[in-house]
Scaffold this motif. Structure first.
Motif, PDB file in Angstrom:
ATOM      1  N   SER A 180      26.636  53.071  36.625  1.00  0.00           N
ATOM      2  CA  SER A 180      27.472  52.236  35.755  1.00  0.00           C
ATOM      3  C   SER A 180      26.776  50.926  35.395  1.00  0.00           C
ATOM      4  O   SER A 180      27.086  50.312  34.372  1.00  0.00           O
ATOM      5  N   GLU A 231      34.268  50.785  43.720  1.00  0.00           N
ATOM      6  CA  GLU A 231      34.917  49.679  44.412  1.00  0.00           C
ATOM      7  C   GLU A 231      36.040  50.177  45.315  1.00  0.00           C
ATOM      8  O   GLU A 231      36.202  49.713  46.446  1.00  0.00           O
ATOM      9  N   SER A 232      36.829  51.098  44.801  1.00  0.00           N
ATOM     10  CA  SER A 232      37.978  51.580  45.576  1.00  0.00           C
ATOM     11  C   SER A 232      37.545  52.265  46.867  1.00  0.00           C
ATOM     12  O   SER A 232      38.205  52.133  47.903  1.00  0.00           O
ATOM     13  N   GLN A 254      43.674  54.678  38.407  1.00  0.00           N
ATOM     14  CA  GLN A 254      43.188  53.434  37.828  1.00  0.00           C
ATOM     15  C   GLN A 254      44.049  52.249  38.251  1.00  0.00           C
ATOM     16  O   GLN A 254      43.551  51.156  38.487  1.00  0.00           O
ATOM     17  N   SER A 269      40.415  46.725  43.815  1.00  0.00           N
ATOM     18  CA  SER A 269      39.042  46.279  43.635  1.00  0.00           C
ATOM     19  C   SER A 269      38.917  44.849  43.127  1.00  0.00           C
ATOM     20  O   SER A 269      37.830  44.397  42.833  1.00  0.00           O
ATOM     21  N   SER A 270      40.034  44.156  42.973  1.00  0.00           N
ATOM     22  CA  SER A 270      39.956  42.757  42.588  1.00  0.00           C
ATOM     23  C   SER A 270      39.489  41.931  43.769  1.00  0.00           C
ATOM     24  O   SER A 270      39.737  42.288  44.915  1.00  0.00           O
ATOM     25  N   VAL A 303      43.004  51.469  41.906  1.00  0.00           N
ATOM     26  CA  VAL A 303      41.726  50.793  42.058  1.00  0.00           C
ATOM     27  C   VAL A 303      41.743  49.425  41.406  1.00  0.00           C
ATOM     28  O   VAL A 303      41.020  48.529  41.812  1.00  0.00           O
ATOM     29  N   GLN A 304      42.604  49.278  40.334  1.00  0.00           N
ATOM     30  CA  GLN A 304      42.720  47.959  39.718  1.00  0.00           C
ATOM     31  C   GLN A 304      43.182  46.950  40.753  1.00  0.00           C
ATOM     32  O   GLN A 304      42.663  45.843  40.862  1.00  0.00           O
ATOM     33  N   ASP A 336      33.123  52.255  33.229  1.00  0.00           N
ATOM     34  CA  ASP A 336      34.150  51.440  33.883  1.00  0.00           C
ATOM     35  C   ASP A 336      34.898  52.256  34.934  1.00  0.00           C
ATOM     36  O   ASP A 336      35.212  51.753  36.021  1.00  0.00           O
ATOM     37  N   THR A 337      35.180  53.515  34.618  1.00  0.00           N
ATOM     38  CA  THR A 337      35.864  54.388  35.583  1.00  0.00           C
ATOM     39  C   THR A 337      35.005  54.614  36.814  1.00  0.00           C
ATOM     40  O   THR A 337      35.496  54.566  37.952  1.00  0.00           O
ATOM     41  N   HIS A 378      32.705  52.660  37.931  1.00  0.00           N
ATOM     42  CA  HIS A 378      32.608  51.392  38.647  1.00  0.00           C
ATOM     43  C   HIS A 378      33.848  51.162  39.511  1.00  0.00           C
ATOM     44  O   HIS A 378      33.747  50.776  40.679  1.00  0.00           O
ATOM     45  N   LYS A 379      35.014  51.377  38.935  1.00  0.00           N
ATOM     46  CA  LYS A 379      36.257  51.159  39.687  1.00  0.00           C
ATOM     47  C   LYS A 379      36.390  52.147  40.839  1.00  0.00           C
ATOM     48  O   LYS A 379      36.897  51.799  41.912  1.00  0.00           O
TER      49      LYS A 379
END
Length: 726
Positions: free
Chosen positions: A360, A379-380, A31, A38-39, A34-35, A372-373, A375-376
């Motif tokens: 998601s 993105e990652s 997390q 994925s920004s 990816v945080q 949310d997991t 989704h992230k």
């Protein structure tokens, strides 16, 4: 016994705590990764998702087969595989070549078209906002047009054109497939069922019937008719396609369910929904894979869950997605890629990302705390492909930093010898192609011969393009304007000449000059078979005439040749004459050494030693004896020009007096461009616009303005010939 059971239970509890702690830690690390990954990007490291989406769609144009438009956006592509279906007595041209090869498979093609259509279904507004809706619909239609052709009657579907043994025996551009490979057609019917390919194709056409409804309802209706017939055929004659193909199916029930659920979404007919659930019950779901050409059960289950809100199907969708999450069972590379297989690892990760995005996004079904997991994760995976990886490089050709330059793709490579090593670089940039991807330890090599890591394919890009549409929808990024331009497709290192002559002196002395001419076709803008090529040797006969001799005292004879004829001498201007070495009737093409070049030996003899070749225009740059191979340019001389049907293709003719205008510059604005092309078209249609130079419109410089001038100017503007007549 009880004590032992107690110790066992204690040990089990300790191991369980360790396992849970490990899973929580790996999830936390993931997390955190990816945080950061994925920004939205800022500054120079921002990923332009609009550009990536734009290029991912353009890739499909590079793999088109069939009759391409004359003004095709990719100047290195032209009509290809125009004999498809000829052996079966029907027209099967069109569609996409599958990957880096030239075979056409209906099964993975229908998966790719359906997947792109699904992306439009989910994220139509993103495609509209980015300006890519028309482009992606155009690509989908290119495929669905082929499916309609391939379905000439309710219980017949053609599933392959070309085959492995023939196609993979050569490494040639798609434009030459008809000349060097067998384009055999294969079909399924009531006696040879293929529920897998028919069900998948039914789904693609059903999706097309939905997404084309707002813009072309008549076409949408046609697609729906074929979708219904194909599904009925697939359901009636159940079985996997038994014939030999590079894409053998693992099952056909997933394809039936995939076709049925989309027909239900389109029509609302509950019979299709019942059929989808019957062939794909909940008990068969939750496997450890993802949506792909050979298994569409994951996509089918997701859509069934969405339209029914059935908790059983929803649970199975999440069971599969959970397996893709860190700690869920799937292997991850150290750099964060969810790694399923060495074959197209990025293809699977990006398609799993698309499913995760779609799931998601839906707030009406599924477990809200997991969205949310998912989704992230999605993105990652997309950001990994674009550059968030240990290599710090993109895996998309022509996009981002350290992008691949050597994808395993025959037309982009542009070999004239049917060899992966010639040339050592790619002559074209295969914009937007997602390569297979790294190994399980994040290692990857940009090597054309490693087709495991560097293959590209229509199914590879399909889920990726859909996920990019979602990334664009969230974070934006402007597609490139006025792109692409023709020069964007020429590799920077590529300064190769496409057509040329190499000449060598075999013998010289005593009034005799023996020459070897070698005419070359290394064309790639686009690759083309030529059977009307010729070369001219220009001679200055001043000394012959001044000595009192005549033209008949100069003897030109043809020796050994590979299909050449000899014509001459013909006066060019004053005392300058030329003879022609004509290879008309001989096919010369950039397909292999023996085909890309043809030789001819010519002897020039002067009676009484009355002449010399040293003042000949074409004598310059000649040397000998020949020392060459099919890779080098040794002996290349522009002073022996190349002609195609008598039109100068390459090289330099002897000096002509400047005419006071530029051929082709019809509006006299100092440049030769599409405006001049439009003016010439008007002239040929009988309209003479004002302020035009009719002499400049005689592009071929033969005293007439006709369709030949139109063809020459078009070839020049498409970079197919180097220059216009001077």
């Amino acid at each position: 016994m009880c004590e032992n059971r107690g110790q066992s239970g204690k040990l089990f509890r300790i191991m369980a705590v360790i396992l849970v702690t490990s899973l929580l830690l790996s999830t936390l690390i993931f997390q955190q990764k990816v945080q950061a990954a994925s920004s939205p990007r800022t500054g120079g490291s921002y990923y332009n998702y609009g550009e990536a989406l734009q290029k991912s769609i353009l890739f499909y144009k590079a793999n088109r087969l069939g009759d391409l438009p004359d003004n095709y956006i990719l100047p290195y592509r032209a009509d290809a595989a125009m004999t498809d279906g000829k052996d079966a007595g029907i027209d099967l041209t069109g569609g996409w070549a599958d990957a880096g090869d030239g075979i056409k498979f209906t099964h993975p093609m229908s998966y790719a078209a359906g997947q792109l259509g699904w992306a439009v279904y989910e994220y139509r507004e993103a495609f509209e906002k980015s300006g890519q809706l028309d482009d992606i619909l155009d690509e989908i239609k290119w495929a669905t047009d082929f499916f309609i052709k391939a379905h000439p009657s309710p219980e017949v579907l053609y599933y392959m054109c070309g085959y492995e043994e023939s196609d993979h025996s050569v490494w040639i551009p798609h434009e030459l497939l008809d000349y060097r490979t067998k384009r055999t057609s294969f079909k399924v019917d009531s006696t040879t069922p293929g529920s897998d390919v028919a069900g998948q194709t039914a789904a693609a056409l059903a999706i097309a019937s939905i997404i084309f409804e707002p813009t072309d309802p008549q076409y949408a209706s046609t697609c729906l008719t074929h979708a219904k017939q194909l599904f009925s055929f697939a359901d009636k004659y159940r079985g996997k396609n038994p014939l030999k193909t590079l894409y053998p199916s693992g099952s056909y029930v997933d394809d039936l369910a995939w076709g049925a659920i989309w027909l239900y979404i389109k029509t609302g007919d509950p019979n299709y929904l019942d059929k989808a659930k019957a062939v794909l019950p909940v008990t068969s779901l939750g496997g450890q894979h993802t949506h792909c050409w050979d298994d569409v059960s994951y996509g089918a289950a997701l859509k069934i869950a969405q339209v029914t809100h059935d908790t059983g199907y929803a649970a199975m969708v999440e069971k599969n997605l959970d397996w893709w999450m860190p700690g869920g069972g799937l292997k991850y590379t150290p750099g964060g890629l969810a790694w399923l297989s060495q074959w197209g690892s990025l293809r699977y990760a990006s398609t799993a990302a698309f499913l995760a995005f779609v799931w998601s996004d839906d707030k009406t079904v599924g477990t809200a705390s997991k969205k949310d997991t998912y989704h992230k994760f999605a993105e990652s995976q997309i950001n990994y492909a674009l550059g968030d990886n240990p290599r710090g490089g993109s895996y998309v050709v022509g996009f981002g930093k350290n992008a691949p330059e050597h994808p395993h793709h025959r037309t982009a490579h542009g070999s004239w010898t049917s060899m992966l090593t010639v040339p050592a670089f790619h002559r074209h940039i295969l914009y937007g192609a997602l390569v297979g991807g790294p190994t399980s330890d994040d290692s990857w090599k940009d090597d054309i011969s490693d087709y495991t890591l560097n293959e590209v394919a229509t199914d590879y890009n399909a889920g990726f393009a859909g996920a990019l549409a979602k990334m664009y929808d969230m974070y934006g990024g402007e597609p490139l304007e006025n792109w692409p331009k023709p020069e964007d497709f020429r590799a920077k290192e590529d300064n190769l000449t496409e057509y040329f002559v190499r000449g060598w002196i075999i013998y010289e002395g005593y009034g005799t000059l023996n020459l070897m001419f070698q005419i070359n076709n290394r064309s790639a803008w686009p690759a083309a078979m030529k059977d009307k090529l010729s070369a001219r040797y220009y001679m200055d006969l001043t000394e012959v005439f001044e000595s009192g001799h005549k033209l008949e005292d100069v003897e030109i004879t043809l020796g050994q040749s590979q299909g050449a004829k000899l014509y001459g001498l013909k006066q060019y201007k004053d005392n300058i004459y030329y003879f022609t070495v004509d290879f008309s009737g001989t096919q010369i093409m950039p397909a292999e050494w023996e085909l890309c070049e043809k030789d001819a030996n010519v002897s020039i003899k002067y009676k009484d030693n009355c002449g010399s070749n040293e003042n000949d225009w074409s004598y310059k740059n000649l040397y000998g004896p020949p020392d060459y191979d099919a890779v080098s340019f040794a002996g290349m001389t522009p002073y022996i020009p190349v002609y195609d049907s008598g039109v100068l293709l390459w090289g330099e003719e002897p000096f002509k007096q400047e005419p006071g205008f530029t051929y082709g510059d019809i509006n006299s604005d100092g440049s030769i461009d599409t405006i001049d092309f439009a003016l010439l078209k008007q002239i040929l249609m009988g309209s003479t616009p004002g302020n035009v130079n009719m002499q400049a419109a005689d592009v071929k410089a033969d005293g007439e303005v006709n369709a030949l001038d139109y063809a020459v100017l078009k070839s020049y503007l498409l970079n197919m010939i180097d220059k216009l007549p001077q």
